[in-house]
Design a protein around this motif. Structure first.
Motif, PDB file in Angstrom:
ATOM      1  N   GLN A 166     160.786  81.151   5.144  1.00  0.00           N
ATOM      2  CA  GLN A 166     161.415  82.029   6.311  1.00  0.00           C
ATOM      3  C   GLN A 166     162.163  80.875   6.838  1.00  0.00           C
ATOM      4  O   GLN A 166     161.404  79.984   7.019  1.00  0.00           O
ATOM      5  N   GLU A 167     163.639  80.484   8.059  1.00  0.00           N
ATOM      6  CA  GLU A 167     163.871  79.889   8.792  1.00  0.00           C
ATOM      7  C   GLU A 167     163.556  80.538  10.334  1.00  0.00           C
ATOM      8  O   GLU A 167     163.326  79.706  11.296  1.00  0.00           O
ATOM      9  N   SER A 168     162.861  81.444   9.970  1.00  0.00           N
ATOM     10  CA  SER A 168     162.439  81.918  11.862  1.00  0.00           C
ATOM     11  C   SER A 168     160.683  80.943  10.963  1.00  0.00           C
ATOM     12  O   SER A 168     160.083  80.420  12.770  1.00  0.00           O
ATOM     13  N   VAL A 169     160.416  80.771  10.375  1.00  0.00           N
ATOM     14  CA  VAL A 169     158.675  79.691  10.337  1.00  0.00           C
ATOM     15  C   VAL A 169     159.345  78.543  10.734  1.00  0.00           C
ATOM     16  O   VAL A 169     158.321  77.932  10.638  1.00  0.00           O
ATOM     17  N   ILE A 170     160.176  78.097  10.205  1.00  0.00           N
ATOM     18  CA  ILE A 170     160.519  76.893   9.672  1.00  0.00           C
ATOM     19  C   ILE A 170     161.071  76.047  11.105  1.00  0.00           C
ATOM     20  O   ILE A 170     160.058  74.966  11.265  1.00  0.00           O
ATOM     21  N   SER A 171     160.807  76.308  12.291  1.00  0.00           N
ATOM     22  CA  SER A 171     161.085  75.420  13.588  1.00  0.00           C
ATOM     23  C   SER A 171     159.061  75.434  14.479  1.00  0.00           C
ATOM     24  O   SER A 171     159.325  74.908  15.052  1.00  0.00           O
ATOM     25  N   LYS A 172     158.293  76.522  13.710  1.00  0.00           N
ATOM     26  CA  LYS A 172     157.854  76.395  14.188  1.00  0.00           C
ATOM     27  C   LYS A 172     156.292  75.294  13.741  1.00  0.00           C
ATOM     28  O   LYS A 172     154.784  75.849  13.922  1.00  0.00           O
ATOM     29  N   PHE A 220     150.017  76.395  14.400  1.00  0.00           N
ATOM     30  CA  PHE A 220     150.544  78.179  14.190  1.00  0.00           C
ATOM     31  C   PHE A 220     150.168  78.053  11.937  1.00  0.00           C
ATOM     32  O   PHE A 220     150.704  76.763  11.766  1.00  0.00           O
ATOM     33  N   THR A 221     150.029  78.731  11.618  1.00  0.00           N
ATOM     34  CA  THR A 221     149.322  78.662  10.128  1.00  0.00           C
ATOM     35  C   THR A 221     149.792  80.007   9.422  1.00  0.00           C
ATOM     36  O   THR A 221     150.774  80.761  10.375  1.00  0.00           O
ATOM     37  N   THR A 222     150.873  80.353   8.621  1.00  0.00           N
ATOM     38  CA  THR A 222     151.473  81.358   7.787  1.00  0.00           C
ATOM     39  C   THR A 222     150.069  82.079   6.744  1.00  0.00           C
ATOM     40  O   THR A 222     150.065  82.879   5.940  1.00  0.00           O
ATOM     41  N   LYS A 223     148.864  81.061   7.313  1.00  0.00           N
ATOM     42  CA  LYS A 223     148.230  81.692   6.084  1.00  0.00           C
ATOM     43  C   LYS A 223     147.010  82.820   6.147  1.00  0.00           C
ATOM     44  O   LYS A 223     147.442  82.521   7.431  1.00  0.00           O
ATOM     45  N   ASN A 230     160.022  60.514  10.700  1.00  0.00           N
ATOM     46  CA  ASN A 230     160.478  61.822  10.727  1.00  0.00           C
ATOM     47  C   ASN A 230     160.075  62.085  10.289  1.00  0.00           C
ATOM     48  O   ASN A 230     159.608  61.825   8.781  1.00  0.00           O
ATOM     49  N   LEU A 231     159.698  63.242  10.093  1.00  0.00           N
ATOM     50  CA  LEU A 231     159.135  64.541   9.393  1.00  0.00           C
ATOM     51  C   LEU A 231     159.907  65.392   8.901  1.00  0.00           C
ATOM     52  O   LEU A 231     160.152  66.345   9.953  1.00  0.00           O
ATOM     53  N   ILE A 232     160.593  65.978   8.092  1.00  0.00           N
ATOM     54  CA  ILE A 232     161.731  67.011   7.730  1.00  0.00           C
ATOM     55  C   ILE A 232     161.342  68.418   7.039  1.00  0.00           C
ATOM     56  O   ILE A 232     160.570  67.566   5.603  1.00  0.00           O
ATOM     57  N   CYS A 233     161.689  69.149   6.717  1.00  0.00           N
ATOM     58  CA  CYS A 233     161.604  70.656   6.300  1.00  0.00           C
ATOM     59  C   CYS A 233     162.903  71.038   5.905  1.00  0.00           C
ATOM     60  O   CYS A 233     163.632  71.299   6.663  1.00  0.00           O
ATOM     61  N   ASN A 234     162.899  71.056   4.807  1.00  0.00           N
ATOM     62  CA  ASN A 234     164.351  71.432   3.565  1.00  0.00           C
ATOM     63  C   ASN A 234     163.938  72.447   2.930  1.00  0.00           C
ATOM     64  O   ASN A 234     162.927  72.353   2.092  1.00  0.00           O
ATOM     65  N   SER A 235     164.003  73.834   3.354  1.00  0.00           N
ATOM     66  CA  SER A 235     163.891  74.364   2.164  1.00  0.00           C
ATOM     67  C   SER A 235     164.528  76.096   2.186  1.00  0.00           C
ATOM     68  O   SER A 235     165.936  76.222   2.418  1.00  0.00           O
ATOM     69  N   LYS A 236     164.332  76.865   0.662  1.00  0.00           N
ATOM     70  CA  LYS A 236     165.576  77.573   0.397  1.00  0.00           C
ATOM     71  C   LYS A 236     165.007  78.633   0.122  1.00  0.00           C
ATOM     72  O   LYS A 236     163.629  78.981  -0.795  1.00  0.00           O
TER      73      LYS A 236
END
Length: 417
Positions: free
Chosen positions: A359-365, A371-374, A398-404
């Motif tokens: 989720q986009e709201s999670v990517i920033s964290k 912080f974990t979603t598990k 750089n470490l970048i996360c791209n998610s759909k």
């Protein structure tokens, strides 16, 4: 109109002027300049026949300003009569009250200013506290990372050492054992040729122990032992290469080798009881140079990201197993690993999986410490934070996360060449 024609003794008591000195003079001569306009308005009203009650400031003979209340009634077109009442005490009280109000207002303003300044100081202190807390979190996470790396290094070193010594002993003696076995088998064949008819109890032993099978299988057993010992030696070497225990902290390395070693360590997690649920690894390796980096730490980044990808894929597999009827097409859990050089200055390593998006709201964290979603017990919230520190701070990359959402997730590691 306005000249003084008659005065009583109260005039002298109130303003200090002698009656003889004031008779014939205009009353306006004794009124303060700032109140002359009020005196003019009073005269105009009296000329129209209107009674007037007006507060005016008068000059006392000593030069002090005295507040008097003038009550006047017109007697004719050119004359009026009236009285003057001293109200200086009332105005002094008003003056003191206004002064007190002014002091109170000034005190309130000073108090408000102090409160506002205190609020600013509290806001700044709160901000500083948050910054300090964030620094403490980062420091704590870095300490945990350091301790984990130290423990991992010691563990790997201990395992590698304990396995390496006996394996080397076995490996070094297998060639001699194979040679000695061949000699013994040849001597046994010579005995069989020399004594083609052995005694009865030897014939029974040959049948009982199946000597022909042992002669055929013994070479295969030794060959399998040779292959097994070589595999163990490779695993020990793999452990050493993964942790880089015997190398300098920073050096030029082959990134593809580090990725392959990491995949080897995680190969048991790629397997599944169902053949069509095994996680596929697709490597699209580009032509890249060896780069100068911290290999042990970079291997940890690969391990963390691949571990997360495998976790997401297994979660998706479990979800689809429960909701099989909703599957429109077969799901093939897959991880894609792409490497390439960008603009001749950056090495780009992208690790993508089709285990669902973030989720986009999670990517920033996701790169924040702890912080974990598990679920509880499944993750500490340090893996991606440590990876971010290694890539961004240690390697200036750089470490970048791209998610759909509901489709796929990709992490791109960019390291300067």
């Amino acid at each position: 109109m306005g000249n003084l024609n008659f005065l009583n003794r109260a005039w002298t008591n109130t303003l200090g002027y002698q009656i003889t000195d004031a008779i014939g003079s205009s009353l306006g001569n004794f009124i303060d300049l700032d109140d002359q306009y009020l005196w003019s308005e009073t005269l105009e009203k009296l000329q129209t026949g209107v009674e007037v009650c007006q507060k005016l400031r008068f000059y006392h003979q000593t030069g002090v300003i005295v507040w008097l209340e003038l009550s006047a009634q017109p007697q004719s077109e050119t004359e009026f009569s009236g009285s003057l009442i001293n109200i200086s005490d009332v105005y002094e009280e008003l003056r003191l009250r206004k002064h007190a109000e002014g002091l109170l207002k000034q005190t309130n303003e000073e108090l408000e200013a102090r409160v506002e300044q205190r609020n600013i100081e509290l806001i700044q202190a709160n901000h500083d506290l948050k910054v300090t807390l964030e620094k403490l979190k980062y420091t704590q996470a870095q300490l945990v990372q350091t301790e984990k790396m130290s423990s991992l290094g010691q563990l790997v070193a201990g395992i590698a050492h304990e396995i390496n010594n006996p394996v080397n002993f076995i490996y070094a003696n297998l060639s001699h054992a194979s040679e000695y076995t061949q000699v013994l088998l040849k001597i046994l064949q010579l005995y069989q040729q020399t004594y083609p008819v052995p005694s009865l109890h030897i014939q029974e032993a040959i049948v009982t122990w199946d000597l022909d099978f042992i002669q055929k299988d013994l070479g295969k057993v030794l060959e399998s032992m040779q292959v097994g010992s070589e595999r163990i030696r490779e695993i020990v070497l793999l452990l050493r290469n993964f942790s880089r225990l015997d190398e300098a902290e920073i050096k030029i390395v082959d990134i593809h080798a580090g990725i392959n070693h990491t995949i080897t360590f995680l190969s048991h997690r790629l397997e599944s009881e169902s053949p069509n649920r095994e996680i596929q690894i697709i490597k699209n390796y580009g032509l890249i140079p060896q780069i100068k980096c911290y290999p042990a730490q970079l291997n940890q980044v690969f391990l963390n990201i691949l571990n997360n990808a495998i976790y997401a894929l297994k979660e998706e597999i479990d979800h689809l197993s429960i909701n099989q009827s909703s599957q429109s097409q077969p799901f093939v859990p897959t991880i894609w690993i792409n490497t390439e050089v960008v603009d001749e200055t950056w090495l780009n390593i992208c690790i993508k999986n089709n285990g669902g998006g973030i989720q986009e709201s999670v990517i920033s964290k996701i790169f924040d410490p702890f912080f974990t979603t598990k679920p509880v017990g499944k993750g500490t919230g340090l893996g991606l934070f440590i990876s971010y520190q290694i890539v961004v701070e240690m390697h200036k990359g750089n470490l970048i996360c791209n998610s759909k959402t509901s489709q796929e997730t990709e992490f791109c590691i960019q390291i300067p060449i």
